[in-house]
Structures are given as structure tokens and as C-alpha cells.
Design an enzyme around this catalytic site. Sequence first.
Site, PDB file in Angstrom:
ATOM      1  N   ASP A   1      -9.899   2.922  -3.904  1.00  0.00           N
ATOM      2  CA  ASP A   1     -10.548   1.744  -3.335  1.00  0.00           C
ATOM      3  C   ASP A   1     -11.980   1.588  -3.841  1.00  0.00           C
ATOM      4  O   ASP A   1     -12.725   2.569  -3.964  1.00  0.00           O
ATOM      5  CB  ASP A   1     -10.585   1.846  -1.810  1.00  0.00           C
ATOM      6  CG  ASP A   1      -9.211   1.675  -1.188  1.00  0.00           C
ATOM      7  OD1 ASP A   1      -8.254   1.382  -1.915  1.00  0.00           O
ATOM      8  OD2 ASP A   1      -9.107   1.850   0.045  1.00  0.00           O
TER       9      ASP A   1
ATOM     10  N   ASP B   1       0.830  -1.208   0.000  1.00  0.00           N
ATOM     11  CA  ASP B   1       0.000   0.000   0.000  1.00  0.00           C
ATOM     12  C   ASP B   1       0.866   1.260   0.000  1.00  0.00           C
ATOM     13  O   ASP B   1       2.098   1.188  -0.055  1.00  0.00           O
ATOM     14  CB  ASP B   1      -0.941  -0.045   1.198  1.00  0.00           C
ATOM     15  CG  ASP B   1      -2.363   0.374   0.857  1.00  0.00           C
ATOM     16  OD1 ASP B   1      -2.545   1.193  -0.058  1.00  0.00           O
ATOM     17  OD2 ASP B   1      -3.297  -0.122   1.514  1.00  0.00           O
TER      18      ASP B   1
END
Length: 421
Positions: A236, A181
Site C-alpha cells: 500500500d 484484496d
Amino acid sequence: MALACSSWTLMVAKLFFFIILLVLLDAESTVTAAPSSTMDDSLPQHYGRKVLANGLGLTPPMGWNSWNHFSCNIEDKLIRETADAMVSSGLAALGYHYVNLDDCWAELNRDSQGNLVPKASAFPSGIKALADYVHEKGLKLGIYSDAGYQTCSRTMPGSLGYEEQDAKTFASWGIDYLKYDNCNNDGSSPKVRYPVMSKALLNSGRPIFFSLCEWGEEDPATWASAIGNSWRTTGDISDKWESMISRADENDKWASHAGPGGWNDPDMLEVGNGGMTTEEYRSHFSIWALAKAPLLIGCDVRSMSNETYEILSNKEVIAVNQDKLGVQGKKVRQDGDLEVWGGPVSDGRVAVVLWNRGSSKATVTAYWSDIGLQPTAVVDARDLWEHKTQASVKGQISADLESHACKMYVLTPQKHAGTQN
């Protein structure tokens, strides 16, 4: 004496030549024996780009990830039960091999040697024991870290500055996949930080699939194929229709950059989490499959409904995603909310999705000119959701679709049919 000297000189010269030849041959063999960074000869040559040296991801990865359904609420028992369910349901046999932990698996602080520490309350046996269990099931274990100082949840450390150490730790545990991430970093470009972990993984002594998750911020499709096996092209996803279709559209513009060894990633599947209808989930799965996106299940596979299983286990749709040609399908025609998506698959066939994104029933048509077929081509059209074949279709294919529904076909041109009227 002169003759003897001449013979000796000739023999030495021949020996010297032979040694030089051996050195050259050895150098050549060393080059060819090095870890492969080019595509296998059996793969399509039109990509003309290198595959990451770990040799992984020649088709999009398939598996499960904890985040979409469980968020930070993960522990050893859940992961073991998920691995069990992947096998008992038959999903593993269909190619869903990765069982991936997302954020929140580690303690907030490293140990005195700087190593990541699994959260004792959630993973009391450690990650190595969990990996062993998953591997015994014939599956692979994935894990999560971050190219920053802390992960997105701020409950565990990131790997910035610890890339080599963490990569070796993951390898020693038997990790097969890393989702990496981009939260809480030092403000430098992902183009600077992500290659460090890529190199560390390649040096770890274990092949580890590298999934870049920098959310498409610096257009990773244009640079990440030399660094990772997949890269997020979007922010996302959430379990809503509008979120899903926007991710599909954002991902679509990068279609030409995907191929064996490196895939565009519009984020994980929401199928089965309850926020969309069955028709919407079927569209979600169809477009992800056509777009050669990673197929990472995001629901609780221990208790999924029959409808969810029917979608996730469709062998014919999965086969499009895993097709050896590795060409990402894309949006080829749009008339308001009515869309045609398509792309080539192996053996001269074409995969097509007819999609009604509107609020009422409508007819969607794909013309051969939209999808790269000759106008005179005659095809056999295989409906991948109805599992039926319509023979000798000419010129176009149409379907009457309910709101948010789709049809997905594989079109197989009949031999010598291109010259027919």
C-alpha cells in the site's frame, strides 16, 4: 434406371458435401464470434499476449477510490456527491469514469441466502440504487471484496468460497469494477484463489474490470494478464514522498509485462491529500502517467485545491497515460538522485520525465541514446506542464530542477531529420 440411380447418388453426394461445408463454416464462425481473448488488430502486435475476455482496460483505468482519504468512513451521500463533483469539475470529461467504493461498505454477516448485504446505516437505499445514480451521471461504479474469509478491515465478509454468488450479485447491482484484496485468506496461493473470481466475473453476464490487489507478493505481473485487467505490484502507498518513490521503483521492474488489457498497478494516487508538496505531487502524477499506471484519484474531489485540480486535469499528461500504444515507460538513466524515465508513445514519439529526487537543485539531462532516439534525430520538445514547445532540439534535453521536481516532455522527431547533423 441405372442413369436415374446415378443421378440420384450424385445429388445425395452433393447434398452431403454441402451439409459438411455448412457445418465447417458454422464452426469457424462460432470460433470467431466467441468472446474475444486476443488483442484487437489495431493494437500493437509486439505484445503477443492475450487480453482478458471481458475486453476491458485497453488503456489504464481512470477514476476515483474512497480508501486513501476516507478509509472506512464511506456512505451513500459521499459517493453521490463525489460523482457529482467528478462531473461538475470536468474530471469525468477528461476520462475519470470510475467511482469506486473500497472496504467497509457491507454488513459483517451475509443474509440467510448467503448474499452480501450493504451496510444499512451507510447505504440505506442499497448499492443498485447508487449504481443507477452513478450511471445516470455517465460514470461507472466500482466495488471492493477480498479473496479471503473477511476483508482487510474485518468489518465485512470476503468472497472466498462465494465467488460465483458474489459476482452475480455485483452484476445484478450494475457494478463495473472490482478491486479484490488478499487479506484473511486460507493460506493458499493467490494463483489459486484469484482465477476463481476471474472466471466468476466472466460468467456473471456483465463486463466487470478486475483489479487484483495481492500487493505484488507472488509477482503477479508474470501471471495475472490472463486473469485480471490490473494487478498491484507493490504494498500500500501512503501520502509521503518516500512511500511514493519506493512504489515507483518497485513497479518499474515489471514494465515489460504491461500492455493493453492488463496494467501494472503501484497503487492509487495520493495527489491532494496533503502529505507532499505540489512539486512532489506533480512528480507523482507524471511518473504514474508515464508508467501507464491506473490513475485513481484518492483525495476528496468535492473540496480539492486549485493546485490539485491543475495536476489531475493536465490533458497532455493524461494523454501519455492513455496513449494507444500502451507501452509502460521506465527508468532509463540514473546518476545518484538524478533520473531519466522514458518510453515510446504513438506516432514515433517519445515521452520523457527528467526527475530530481535529491535534496538540492540540480540539472538533469536525457541523451537521445538513453531514450531510443537516433543520435542525429532533431525533435520538437513539448513541455507538458508549461504547455510550451521547443523546436529543433538536438542530441539531448536538459532542465534545471528544484528538489523533488520534474519536467515532462513529449519529443516528436522532425520528418527526415534523422539524417541531419
